[in-house]
Design a protein around this motif. Structure first.
Motif, short mmCIF file in Angstrom:
data_model
loop_
_atom_site.label_atom_id
_atom_site.label_comp_id
_atom_site.label_asym_id
_atom_site.label_seq_id
_atom_site.Cartn_x
_atom_site.Cartn_y
_atom_site.Cartn_z
N LEU A 99 71.72 29.67 -58.39
CA LEU A 99 71.90 28.23 -58.25
C LEU A 99 71.73 27.77 -56.81
N TRP A 100 72.47 28.37 -55.89
CA TRP A 100 72.59 27.80 -54.55
C TRP A 100 71.38 28.03 -53.66
N LEU A 149 68.44 25.53 -54.60
CA LEU A 149 68.85 24.16 -54.91
C LEU A 149 68.25 23.14 -53.96
N THR A 179 69.48 18.57 -63.62
CA THR A 179 69.55 18.13 -62.22
C THR A 179 68.53 17.05 -61.87
N TRP A 194 62.47 24.41 -61.91
CA TRP A 194 63.94 24.39 -62.00
C TRP A 194 64.43 24.89 -63.35
#
Length: 400
Positions: free
Chosen positions: A231-232, A235, A298, A366
């Motif tokens: 995820l991070w 991102l 997102t 993504w």
């Protein structure tokens, strides 16, 4: 001589937590700055994840070679020395003239950031058994909050004064923290058992052989932190690109949401103290898996990302605190080596998640990243369930 437990006051526990957060934050400042670093050093965006990966590799090497020293050397001197050297590594990054020096500085920063784990193990040693879960929970919360706030602070500093500014600021704060730790940490501690450095490192692998809880929790650490880095790490790429086109400061603010989730999980240590660690782990792993549904939205809803970030980091922190509380209860005399073995898997997972996620983003966008993260979390939940079933079998045999 036993540790002087009263010395572990609330103030000292909080200092441990802040020191851990500052040290581990050095590893994660780069995540919202990857696009700026790629531009500054003409690095390919598809491979810029190597910056985070090498930092995690350094962290893994430090876990294996430096953290076990906490069971051999005076921990006050070990902690202060590592903190001072960290300040020098941060200056190397801030002053890097090309990508080679950047990557060397990042690797050294990761290597020395393992001082956080020496501090966690030291806090667990100083705490009385009935409070060990709570103390580990508070100190570990400092680590996770440091990881998450690092992104927020780094993003804001980059917009104000360029990406190098955060490393200059952190170098100064790290020097101040070294002085505080030198003044506050106990000057005297119980004599460490006589052992050679080689035997000490070998005993880390012996612990894996002898302690099933260490093996199981290490695998969970690898999988959960791999999914978190999925995820991070990438991102910043969809958030900074059209149509969202967020600034570094705005991207960094999502770290605050993750910090809220991490703080909410601090009580997981209390559940472990009460013997509920396994079930809190299962619920937390399920939360992490479900969090990928809103995260996948997102690019159409930042509110969905916000919900997903809070949920994922809540689950991550709860599993992590519970795992450490369970591990520290098995061999009180080997806290640093237990930490080294467990966190080595954390570092491997983080490194694999970082490099794999940026490659996946370049290949499948993504949605591909979200499928990768959810897949890793699904494997983690299934593994936890199978280890639970394995423990139940002997009980069933006895009942029959």
């Amino acid at each position: 001589m036993k540790p002087n437990h009263p010395i572990l006051s609330t103030g000292v526990v909080l200092l441990f937590a802040v020191a851990c957060g500052l040290a581990v934050g050095n590893v994660y400042y780069a995540q919202p700055l990857l696009d700026a670093m790629a531009e500054a050093f003409a690095m390919n965006p598809a491979t810029i994840g190597i910056v985070v990966t090498l930092t995690q590799v350094g962290y893994g090497v430090g876990l294996l070679l430096l953290v076990p020293l906490g069971d051999l050397l005076n921990r006050r001197r070990l902690i202060v020395t590592q903190t001072l050297l960290s300040a020098l590594a941060l200056l190397m990054i801030a002053l890097a003239s090309n990508s080679t020096w950047l990557l060397i500085g990042m690797t050294l920063t990761g290597l020395l950031a393992v001082v956080t784990q020496v501090l966690v193990a030291y806090a667990a040693t100083l705490a009385i058994p009935a409070q060990r879960g709570r103390v580990v929970g508070v100190v570990t919360s400092g680590i996770v909050v440091g990881i998450l706030l690092a992104r927020t602070v780094a993003g804001g500093m980059a917009d104000l004064a360029g990406w190098r500014s955060i490393y200059l600021l952190s170098a100064g704060l790290t020097l101040v923290m070294a002085l505080l730790l030198f003044r506050v940490l106990p000057k005297h501690e119980a004599a460490q058992p006589a052992s050679s450095y080689g035997a000490l490192l070998g005993s880390v692998f012996t612990l894996f052989k002898e302690e099933p809880v260490l093996r199981q929790r290490a695998v969970l650490a690898l999988l959960t932190f791999a999914s978190a880095m999925v995820l991070w790490t990438p991102l910043v790429l969809p958030l900074s690109a059209p149509p969202l086109s967020l600034s570094h400061t705005q991207i960094g603010l999502f770290g605050l949401a993750g910090a809220a989730g991490a703080l909410a999980a601090a009580r997981a240590g209390h559940l472990a103290d009460r013997g509920l660690g396994q079930w809190s782990s299962g619920l937390s792993l399920l939360l992490m898996l479900v969090s990928w549904l809103p995260i996948a939205l997102t690019q159409s809803s930042l509110w969905a990302l916000l919900l997903g970030v809070i949920t994922l980091d809540l689950g991550l922190q709860a599993v992590h605190v519970t795992s450490q509380s369970m591990i520290y209860s098995v061999r009180p005399e080997a806290q640093s080596r237990l930490t080294a073995g467990y966190m080595l898997f954390y570092s491997i997972g983080s490194a694999l998640g970082s490099i794999g996620s940026t490659a996946m983003y370049a290949w499948a966008g993504w949605l591909g990243v979200c499928l990768l993260g959810a897949g890793i979390n699904a494997v983690a939940f299934i593994y936890w369930w199978r280890t639970l079933a394995t423990k139940a079998q002997p009980l069933e045999a006895v009942s029959h």
